[in-house]
Write an enzyme that holds these catalytic residues in place. Structure first.
Site, PDB file in Angstrom:
ATOM      1  N   LYS A   1      45.523  43.192  42.727  1.00  0.00           N
ATOM      2  CA  LYS A   1      45.334  43.229  44.184  1.00  0.00           C
ATOM      3  C   LYS A   1      45.080  44.657  44.675  1.00  0.00           C
ATOM      4  CE  LYS A   1      45.823  38.770  44.991  1.00  0.00           C
ATOM      5  NZ  LYS A   1      44.726  37.931  45.508  1.00  0.00           N
TER       6      LYS A   1
ATOM      7  N   TYR B   1      49.644  41.345  38.830  1.00  0.00           N
ATOM      8  CA  TYR B   1      49.286  40.949  40.200  1.00  0.00           C
ATOM      9  C   TYR B   1      49.072  42.194  41.059  1.00  0.00           C
ATOM     10  CZ  TYR B   1      49.430  38.259  44.568  1.00  0.00           C
ATOM     11  OH  TYR B   1      49.114  37.679  45.781  1.00  0.00           O
TER      12      TYR B   1
ATOM     13  N   SER C   1      46.428  41.425  49.286  1.00  0.00           N
ATOM     14  CA  SER C   1      47.878  41.171  49.304  1.00  0.00           C
ATOM     15  C   SER C   1      48.584  42.411  49.840  1.00  0.00           C
ATOM     16  CB  SER C   1      48.342  40.881  47.873  1.00  0.00           C
ATOM     17  OG  SER C   1      49.758  40.945  47.767  1.00  0.00           O
TER      18      SER C   1
HETATM   19  P1  NAD Z   1      48.256  28.772  45.908  1.00  0.00           P
HETATM   20  O1  NAD Z   1      48.849  28.920  44.544  1.00  0.00           O
HETATM   21  O2  NAD Z   1      48.734  27.671  46.784  1.00  0.00           O
HETATM   22  O3  NAD Z   1      46.690  28.738  45.846  1.00  0.00           O
HETATM   23  C1  NAD Z   1      45.943  29.426  44.882  1.00  0.00           C
HETATM   24  C2  NAD Z   1      44.580  28.792  44.796  1.00  0.00           C
HETATM   25  O4  NAD Z   1      43.834  29.439  43.765  1.00  0.00           O
HETATM   26  C3  NAD Z   1      44.667  27.314  44.445  1.00  0.00           C
HETATM   27  O5  NAD Z   1      43.689  26.620  45.156  1.00  0.00           O
HETATM   28  C4  NAD Z   1      44.348  27.324  42.969  1.00  0.00           C
HETATM   29  O6  NAD Z   1      43.820  26.096  42.513  1.00  0.00           O
HETATM   30  C5  NAD Z   1      43.305  28.441  42.927  1.00  0.00           C
HETATM   31  N1  NAD Z   1      43.113  28.922  41.567  1.00  0.00           N
HETATM   32  C6  NAD Z   1      44.019  29.524  40.777  1.00  0.00           C
HETATM   33  N2  NAD Z   1      43.495  29.754  39.557  1.00  0.00           N
HETATM   34  C7  NAD Z   1      42.211  29.278  39.593  1.00  0.00           C
HETATM   35  C8  NAD Z   1      41.163  29.207  38.643  1.00  0.00           C
HETATM   36  N3  NAD Z   1      41.320  29.638  37.385  1.00  0.00           N
HETATM   37  N4  NAD Z   1      39.989  28.669  39.018  1.00  0.00           N
HETATM   38  C9  NAD Z   1      39.808  28.196  40.273  1.00  0.00           C
HETATM   39  N5  NAD Z   1      40.779  28.227  41.214  1.00  0.00           N
HETATM   40  C10 NAD Z   1      41.967  28.766  40.874  1.00  0.00           C
HETATM   41  O7  NAD Z   1      48.586  30.155  46.605  1.00  0.00           O
HETATM   42  P2  NAD Z   1      48.082  30.813  47.971  1.00  0.00           P
HETATM   43  O8  NAD Z   1      49.250  31.539  48.500  1.00  0.00           O
HETATM   44  O9  NAD Z   1      47.377  29.847  48.849  1.00  0.00           O
HETATM   45  O10 NAD Z   1      47.080  31.901  47.384  1.00  0.00           O
HETATM   46  C11 NAD Z   1      45.780  32.116  47.870  1.00  0.00           C
HETATM   47  C12 NAD Z   1      45.452  33.592  47.742  1.00  0.00           C
HETATM   48  O11 NAD Z   1      46.278  34.316  48.634  1.00  0.00           O
HETATM   49  C13 NAD Z   1      45.703  34.172  46.348  1.00  0.00           C
HETATM   50  O12 NAD Z   1      44.674  35.078  46.025  1.00  0.00           O
HETATM   51  C14 NAD Z   1      47.014  34.884  46.533  1.00  0.00           C
HETATM   52  O13 NAD Z   1      47.178  35.931  45.627  1.00  0.00           O
HETATM   53  C15 NAD Z   1      46.871  35.378  47.950  1.00  0.00           C
HETATM   54  N6  NAD Z   1      48.113  35.747  48.610  1.00  0.00           N
HETATM   55  C16 NAD Z   1      49.080  34.828  48.908  1.00  0.00           C
HETATM   56  C17 NAD Z   1      50.221  35.232  49.560  1.00  0.00           C
HETATM   57  C18 NAD Z   1      51.313  34.287  49.956  1.00  0.00           C
HETATM   58  O14 NAD Z   1      52.323  34.725  50.490  1.00  0.00           O
HETATM   59  N7  NAD Z   1      51.204  33.009  49.738  1.00  0.00           N
HETATM   60  C19 NAD Z   1      50.401  36.564  49.889  1.00  0.00           C
HETATM   61  C20 NAD Z   1      49.407  37.477  49.569  1.00  0.00           C
HETATM   62  C21 NAD Z   1      48.264  37.056  48.942  1.00  0.00           C
END
Ligand code: NAD
Length: 255
Positions: free
Chosen positions: A164, A160, A147
């Protein structure tokens, strides 16, 4: 290294395990790896129908594995079920959660929940997969989804940011231990993407405006913007890339 530049990005015949692949960035990464030729094992708590549909439409093998990664209980089963598709060549640790509250009010439950999914399970799933990758000496790729909070502090997301930032360090440690044994461990740091993870930010007009105003590209990331980085790190093109955290952020960190 592959002979041609195009071949250097080819994942035909490889299998990739992607956690949290039912939606958001995980789904986009699974589809991109499938486009590059990989078979996909989609791991997560909920149904993977949409991801399965998109991967199968590309003609790639697909398997879903149900698992809640908030504890270590499913780790060995995830690996065993994933291997039913074939050898695990790539692991993408994408599943992650976020909890928001002021640092003064932040609870132990919100601390533990985030650290367990974002850091503890990532380490032990990587360990379980790496043991198999090392056993047959064919190596592999591990890609952690970090992140901007791997580089910056942020506000109101203490666990968080800790998870990260820890994940960036863990990426470097695992790279140092395993680079010489054929496993490339790297991370991708997504900027601000349109997914469930950022729904609260986008719903707040003030925060939305502040964020958009700081992104040099002038827009939120679309999940489709992340796949190329994952394909690169999974592919022969990245054979000599170890321990990096690659930002895909519309220029946010350059500012
Ligand atoms: P999202 O909430 O749409 O997806 C998160 C995913 O993690 C989902 O598929 C959810 O089911 C899964 N998950 C959560 N807890 C779980 C558990 N206990 N067991 C199994 N699966 C689990 O969000 P996203 O944005 O697609 O996030 C994906 C990754 O990207 C994450 O690690 C998030 O921190 C990271 N991220 C996202 C952003 C952003 O802007 N969206 C930015 C930086 C990092």
């Amino acid at each position: 290294m592959a002979d041609t530049l195009t071949g250097a990005f080819d994942l035909t015949g490889r299998n990739a395990v992607v956690t949290g692949a039912n939606t958001g960035l995980g789904q986009a990464i699974a589809v991109a790896l499938a486009e590059a030729g990989a078979g996909i094992v989609a791991v997560g708590r909920s149904g993977m129908d949409k991801t399965e549909e998109r991967v199968r439409a590309l003609g790639r093998p697909f398997r879903a594995v149900r698992a809640d990664l908030s504890t270590l209980e499913p780790v060995e089963r995830v690996v065993a079920e994933a291997q039913e598709l074939g050898r695990i060549d790539v692991l993408v640790n994408n599943a992650g959660i976020i909890r928001r509250a002021d640092a003064l009010d932040f609870t132990e439950a919100d601390w533990d929940a985030v650290m367990d999914v974002n850091l503890k399970s990532v380490f032990f799933l990587s360990q379980a997969v790496a043991r198999r990758m090392l056993a047959d000496e064919r190596g592999g790729r591990i890609i952690n989804i970090a992140s901007l909070l791997s580089f910056q502090g942020g506000i109101r997301i203490p666990s968080y940011t800790a998870s990260k930032s820890g994940l960036a360090g863990l990426t470097r440690l695992l790279a140092c231990e395993w680079a010489g044994r054929g496993i490339n461990v790297n991370a991708i740091a997504p900027g601000y993407f349109v997914t469930n993870n950022t729904a609260a930010l986008r719903a707040d007009p003030e925060r939305n405006g502040q964020i958009l105003g700081r992104i040099p590209a002038g827009r939120w990331g679309d999940p489709g913007d992340i796949g190329g980085a994952a394909v690169f790190l999974a592919s022969p093109a990245a054979a000599y890339v170890h321990g990096i955290v690659l930002p895909v952020d519309g220029g946010w960190l350059a500012r």
